[in-house]
Design a protein around this motif. Structure first.
Motif, short mmCIF file in Angstrom:
data_model
loop_
_atom_site.label_atom_id
_atom_site.label_comp_id
_atom_site.label_asym_id
_atom_site.label_seq_id
_atom_site.Cartn_x
_atom_site.Cartn_y
_atom_site.Cartn_z
N PHE A 150 -6.03 10.85 6.81
CA PHE A 150 -6.52 10.23 5.36
C PHE A 150 -7.15 11.59 4.43
CE2 PHE A 150 -8.22 6.23 7.86
CZ PHE A 150 -6.85 5.83 7.94
N VAL A 151 -7.84 12.43 5.40
CA VAL A 151 -8.67 13.78 4.56
C VAL A 151 -7.32 14.47 3.84
CG1 VAL A 151 -9.72 15.76 4.76
CG2 VAL A 151 -10.62 13.60 5.92
N ARG A 152 -6.27 14.54 4.80
CA ARG A 152 -5.27 15.50 4.36
C ARG A 152 -4.45 14.99 3.05
NH1 ARG A 152 -0.53 16.07 8.66
NH2 ARG A 152 -0.08 14.27 7.90
N ASP A 153 -4.33 13.54 3.16
CA ASP A 153 -3.69 13.06 2.10
C ASP A 153 -4.61 13.08 0.59
OD1 ASP A 153 -1.72 11.84 3.48
OD2 ASP A 153 -2.37 9.76 3.54
N THR A 192 4.77 15.72 -0.82
CA THR A 192 4.77 15.41 -2.44
C THR A 192 3.96 15.96 -3.12
OG1 THR A 192 3.38 13.45 -2.16
CG2 THR A 192 5.76 13.00 -1.49
N GLY A 193 2.95 16.69 -2.51
CA GLY A 193 1.74 17.00 -3.48
C GLY A 193 0.91 16.12 -4.06
N ILE A 194 1.18 14.62 -3.96
CA ILE A 194 0.72 13.77 -4.60
C ILE A 194 -0.62 13.35 -3.75
CG2 ILE A 194 0.71 11.29 -5.15
CD1 ILE A 194 3.90 11.60 -5.76
N ARG A 195 -2.02 13.28 -4.42
CA ARG A 195 -3.15 13.21 -3.59
C ARG A 195 -3.68 11.79 -3.69
NH1 ARG A 195 -6.56 16.54 -6.55
NH2 ARG A 195 -8.32 15.84 -5.06
N ALA A 196 -4.32 11.33 -2.57
CA ALA A 196 -4.64 10.01 -2.87
C ALA A 196 -5.98 10.04 -3.41
CB ALA A 196 -4.72 9.30 -1.40
N GLY A 197 -6.34 9.01 -4.25
CA GLY A 197 -7.53 8.80 -5.23
C GLY A 197 -8.23 7.73 -4.58
N VAL A 198 -7.95 6.89 -3.38
CA VAL A 198 -8.82 6.13 -2.84
C VAL A 198 -8.48 5.65 -1.61
CG1 VAL A 198 -7.25 4.16 -3.55
CG2 VAL A 198 -9.71 3.46 -3.46
N LEU A 199 -9.54 5.04 -0.62
CA LEU A 199 -9.36 4.69 0.66
C LEU A 199 -8.88 3.36 0.97
CD1 LEU A 199 -12.00 7.34 1.84
CD2 LEU A 199 -9.57 7.26 3.10
N LYS A 200 -8.40 2.79 1.69
CA LYS A 200 -7.98 1.28 1.92
C LYS A 200 -8.02 0.85 3.51
CE LYS A 200 -5.92 -2.58 1.36
NZ LYS A 200 -4.33 -2.85 0.94
N CYS A 201 -8.47 -0.08 3.50
CA CYS A 201 -8.65 -0.74 4.90
C CYS A 201 -8.85 -2.12 4.81
CB CYS A 201 -10.00 -0.38 5.81
SG CYS A 201 -11.65 -0.59 4.98
N ALA A 202 -8.78 -3.02 6.02
CA ALA A 202 -8.59 -4.46 5.89
C ALA A 202 -9.28 -4.90 6.80
CB ALA A 202 -7.12 -4.56 6.08
N THR A 203 -9.97 -6.15 6.97
CA THR A 203 -10.43 -7.28 7.94
C THR A 203 -10.19 -8.61 7.62
OG1 THR A 203 -12.18 -5.70 7.92
CG2 THR A 203 -12.51 -7.69 9.18
N ASP A 204 -9.39 -9.04 8.42
CA ASP A 204 -8.87 -10.55 8.07
C ASP A 204 -9.66 -11.48 9.11
OD1 ASP A 204 -6.84 -11.36 5.94
OD2 ASP A 204 -6.45 -12.76 7.72
N GLY A 249 8.30 6.70 -15.13
CA GLY A 249 9.28 6.09 -16.14
C GLY A 249 8.45 4.82 -17.10
N ALA A 250 7.43 4.52 -16.52
CA ALA A 250 6.69 3.43 -17.39
C ALA A 250 5.64 3.77 -18.14
CB ALA A 250 6.41 2.32 -16.26
N GLY A 251 5.37 5.26 -18.05
CA GLY A 251 4.35 5.92 -18.97
C GLY A 251 3.04 5.33 -18.25
N ILE A 252 2.68 5.01 -17.28
CA ILE A 252 1.68 4.55 -16.75
C ILE A 252 0.92 5.25 -15.78
CG2 ILE A 252 2.52 2.80 -15.18
CD1 ILE A 252 0.45 0.53 -16.37
N ASN A 253 -0.41 5.35 -15.58
CA ASN A 253 -1.29 6.10 -14.56
C ASN A 253 -1.18 5.00 -13.06
OD1 ASN A 253 -2.01 7.98 -16.30
ND2 ASN A 253 -3.58 6.44 -16.99
N VAL A 254 -0.75 5.83 -12.15
CA VAL A 254 -0.82 4.93 -10.83
C VAL A 254 -1.80 5.77 -9.68
CG1 VAL A 254 0.39 3.96 -8.87
CG2 VAL A 254 1.29 3.97 -11.18
N VAL A 255 -2.82 5.22 -9.40
CA VAL A 255 -3.77 5.91 -8.45
C VAL A 255 -3.06 5.59 -6.99
CG1 VAL A 255 -5.86 6.40 -7.52
CG2 VAL A 255 -5.58 5.88 -9.94
N ALA A 256 -2.59 6.60 -6.19
CA ALA A 256 -2.14 6.12 -4.70
C ALA A 256 -3.36 5.92 -3.88
CB ALA A 256 -1.33 7.42 -4.56
N ALA A 257 -3.17 5.45 -2.87
CA ALA A 257 -4.19 5.04 -1.56
C ALA A 257 -3.85 5.85 -0.26
CB ALA A 257 -4.54 3.65 -1.68
N THR A 258 -4.76 5.93 0.53
CA THR A 258 -4.59 6.40 1.75
C THR A 258 -5.51 5.38 2.43
OG1 THR A 258 -4.43 8.17 3.30
CG2 THR A 258 -6.29 8.07 2.04
#
Length: 324
Positions: A126-129, A137-149, A86-95
């Motif tokens: 993660f690998v399957r995503d 969805t068939g939408i493939r992730a393009g980046v991996l995410k993790c956290a250390t606080d 709807g916005a006409g913008i690229n969005v890269v999804a994460a796993t």
């Protein structure tokens, strides 16, 4: 070698990424809350609102955002794809997985060294995503995410970090982190990634802009990683002037190509009451960087070439490259 970048609306050629915000969210949700209290997320209102906000960003000259919403943050890529189209913008999804301490039992009870043993479901997911798509969805992730606080590298956090590293090695997808800058958690992340054979030049240490400690920032960058100066507008964790000054100083020291800019904002989050955000965090929005931050950086002496490095060249290198 560059490759097409997967987005929620299909692969995009690297030269079409344009100006990119490398650490954002569209919706941050609690799936259990939504299931039990559907009024907590009004999709009929929130999706058009998100389209409007991302359209405003596109009209401000940005073509891409990286949505780092993963397990633990209510990821729903089908909704995000509707917004992006709807916005006409690229969005890269994460796993990946977002936790500061523990993992849920369905993960904690499975994998090497656990009650049930077997393969690590984290790495498998993660690998399957990345290779096949998220859910159905068939939408493939393009980046991996993790956290250390602040709690540090707990057993659960370490397991995520090492699973993310393993998925990176198998797929070549870059890593973007949440790291508490005050406790210098980015250095701990780098240590584990190095042990696991990660190409540190393909790692963004997130929330580095929460710190004014140039020694810490230079240590991260000197090991090859990119600094996420990515919480502009979140003034409760660092003021506008400090954030701008830190980026400018790092540019003066020669690190413009080791930084990316962003907000860590969202269109809607269950974690923040919309009225609270509007009243207390009015600049925590996607257009804060184009409208306020870039003019301030230019006034501070940051050049257009340096801004292009942070907004175009480095995001493209990270998202479209492959490990050396």
């Amino acid at each position: 070698m560059e490759t097409a970048v997967p987005t929620v609306t299909g692969p995009v050629a690297p030269d079409r990424l344009g100006r990119t915000l490398m650490h954002e969210h569209v919706f941050v949700l609690n799936a259990e809350l939504e299931r039990n209290d559907p009024s907590s997320f009004d999709a009929a209102a929130r999706i058009p609102d998100a389209v409007a906000k991302l359209t405003e960003l596109r009209e401000a000259g940005f073509a891409t955002i990286v949505d780092l919403t993963v397990f633990g943050l209510g990821r729903d890529v089908a909704r995000v794809a509707e917004v992006a189209a709807g916005a006409g913008i690229n969005v890269v999804a994460a796993t990946g997985w977002y936790t500061f301490t523990d993992l849920p039992n369905w993960v904690a009870f499975r994998g090497p060294g656990t009650m049930q043993g077997g393969d690590d479901p984290l790495e498998t997911h993660f690998v399957r995503d990345i290779e096949h798509g998220i859910g159905e969805t068939g939408i493939r992730a393009g980046v991996l995410k993790c956290a250390t606080d602040k709690p540090g590298v707990t057993p659960g956090v370490e397991r995520v970090l090492r699973a993310v590293a393993a998925a990176h090695r198998r797929t070549g997808v870059p890593i973007s982190t949440h790291a508490d800058a005050a406790t210098r958690r980015g250095l701990e992340q780098q240590k584990i990634f190095a042990e696991e054979g990660v190409d540190l030049s393909r790692v963004v240490i997130g929330h580095s802009g929460d710190s004014t400690d140039l020694d810490y920032l230079r240590a991260l960058a000197d090991q090859g990683s990119t600094l996420g100066m990515d919480r502009f507008g979140l003034e409760s964790l660092g003021g506008f002037t400090d954030r701008v000054e830190t980026v400018a100083r790092m540019c003066e020291l020669g690190y413009a190509d080791r930084m990316v800019l962003s907000h860590d904002a969202s269109c809607f989050s269950h974690n923040f009451d919309p009225d609270f955000k509007a009243r207390r965090l009015p600049d925590w929005r996607y257009t804060h960087i184009p409208q306020d931050v870039l003019p301030a950086l230019r006034e501070r002496g940051v050049t257009d070439a340096q801004l292009t490095a942070m907004l175009v060249d480095t995001p493209r290198r990270i998202l479209a490259g492959r490990p050396s």
